[in-house]
Scaffold this active site. Structure first.
Site, short mmCIF file in Angstrom:
data_model
loop_
_atom_site.label_atom_id
_atom_site.label_comp_id
_atom_site.label_asym_id
_atom_site.label_seq_id
_atom_site.Cartn_x
_atom_site.Cartn_y
_atom_site.Cartn_z
N GLY A 37 0.82 -1.20 0.00
CA GLY A 37 0.00 0.00 0.00
C GLY A 37 0.85 1.26 0.00
O GLY A 37 2.09 1.20 0.02
N SER A 74 -1.57 -10.93 -2.76
CA SER A 74 -2.57 -11.14 -3.80
C SER A 74 -2.03 -11.38 -5.20
O SER A 74 -2.78 -11.32 -6.17
CB SER A 74 -3.53 -9.94 -3.84
N THR A 114 -12.54 -13.33 -3.42
CA THR A 114 -12.15 -13.25 -4.83
C THR A 114 -12.83 -14.33 -5.66
O THR A 114 -13.12 -15.43 -5.16
CB THR A 114 -10.63 -13.40 -4.97
N TYR A 138 -3.17 -18.44 -4.12
CA TYR A 138 -3.92 -17.24 -3.71
C TYR A 138 -5.40 -17.56 -3.55
O TYR A 138 -6.01 -17.29 -2.50
CB TYR A 138 -3.71 -16.14 -4.75
N ASN A 167 -13.17 -8.62 -11.75
CA ASN A 167 -12.06 -7.75 -12.13
C ASN A 167 -12.35 -6.31 -11.71
O ASN A 167 -13.19 -5.64 -12.34
CB ASN A 167 -11.80 -7.83 -13.63
N ARG A 216 -13.70 -10.92 -19.62
CA ARG A 216 -13.69 -10.80 -18.17
C ARG A 216 -14.72 -9.77 -17.72
O ARG A 216 -15.06 -8.84 -18.45
CB ARG A 216 -12.29 -10.40 -17.66
#
Length: 319
Positions: A37, A74, A114, A138, A167, A216
């Site tokens: 971050g 991630s 996710t 992940y 996405n 996607r």
């Protein structure tokens, strides 16, 4: 007014959600170790504590209404090469966070999950009832945390919502997407538009889709943030609600490239490369449960709008 802890609140999605919470009049504490971050991503008005999710016990007390949990490793490729890091950070860290919540008497959690938990889909659009078969570490760790949360809800009455993103793209004012290394399509196409990479690679143009490239489901990050605030209201003690978040329609790789061309007015050099192993032709969400259980609808579904917001952020924050 309520008080919330946002883990990973200096990252992409966490910072946008933290900003939305502040705009709604809430108190926000951001817990982030800044390994991925950015300090400038912490919204003005939020209290910032630099630390890992394992440090949550030092922050949490009964004054907090809930935790919104975004902190995680991630990168899909890295998760395959270094699985231990992902099990330690994503699963063991989440276990310590939930234990700290229970000790402090904080009984509500919204978890950043996710679509990677589904792996290669058997049906499209993908519903929450679809088989979960992640193809990388992940996704496996995120699914493990979902199982952990369900156990906590049953055993200890935790009120929890897991939101499974497809996405995520776009930006929200000063808060947008910056990853090192970058692996998401829209920022990579921007790099080609800016001359920071010689071309954009299209991995396969012979898929069973209208233009031969993968499709996607892209969702605006601000729409995603609004779902998190609704999830705080929808969470019920002893229940673990799982919702997909997506537009419910998809865009192909070539459609994304054409959108970037329109928005930026720049040419995008394209090179067609071989397919990547394990890339499904189509990944699109069914968000019917989020519509029904959260009262949520994406308000920014147009691809050009998503790309334009991301492009403006990129121009303002490029080196």
């Amino acid at each position: 007014m309520s008080k919330y802890l946002v883990t990973g609140g200096a990252g992409y999605v966490g910072s946008v959600v933290a900003a939305h919470l502040l705009e709604a009049g809430h108190q926000v504490t951001v817990l982030d170790d800044l390994c991925t971050g950015f300090l400038e991503g912490v919204p003005t008005g939020a209290e910032f504590v630099r630390g890992r999710i394992q440090d949550a016990a030092e922050v949490l007390d009964s004054s907090y209404e809930a935790v919104l949990h975004f902190a995680a490793s991630s990168q899909v490729g890295e998760s395959v090469a270094d699985p231990e890091k992902y099990w330690r950070n994503n699963v063991a860290g989440s276990l310590e966070l939930i234990s700290a919540m229970r000790k402090a008497g904080v009984g509500k959690l919204v978890f950043s999950s996710t679509a990677a938990v589904y792996g290669e889909p058997e049906e499209v659009p993908i519903a929450e009832t679809a088989r979960t078969a992640p193809t990388n570490t992940y996704g496996a760790t995120k699914l493990a945390v979902d199982h952990l949360i369900t156990s906590e809800a049953v055993a200890h009455g935790l009120a929890a919502v897991s939101l499974r993103y497809f996405n995520v793209a776009g930006a929200y004012g000063a808060y947008g997407e910056r990853h090192e290394p970058e692996s998401h399509l829209i920022p990579l196409v921007f790099q080609a538009a800016l001359g920071q990479r010689p071309h954009i690679a299209v991995y396969g143009d012979d898929y069973p889709t209208p233009d031969g490239t993968c499709i996607r489901d892209y969702i605006h990050v601000a729409d995603l943030a609004e779902a998190h605030l609704l999830a705080l209201t929808a969470a019920k003690p002893g229940e673990h609600l799982i919702c997909n978040l997506g537009n419910g329609s998809g865009f192909s790789v070539r459609e994304v490239i054409e959108s970037v061309k329109r928005v930026t007015g720049r040419e995008i050099p394209v090179v067609v490369a071989d397919r990547r192993p394990g890339d499904p032709a189509v990944l699109v969400a069914s968000a019917a449960r989020a519509h029904e259980a959260l009262g949520w609808q994406p308000r920014r579904p147009q691809l050009d709008d998503i790309v334009a917001d991301a492009w403006n952020f990129t121009l303002e924050h490029r080196a």
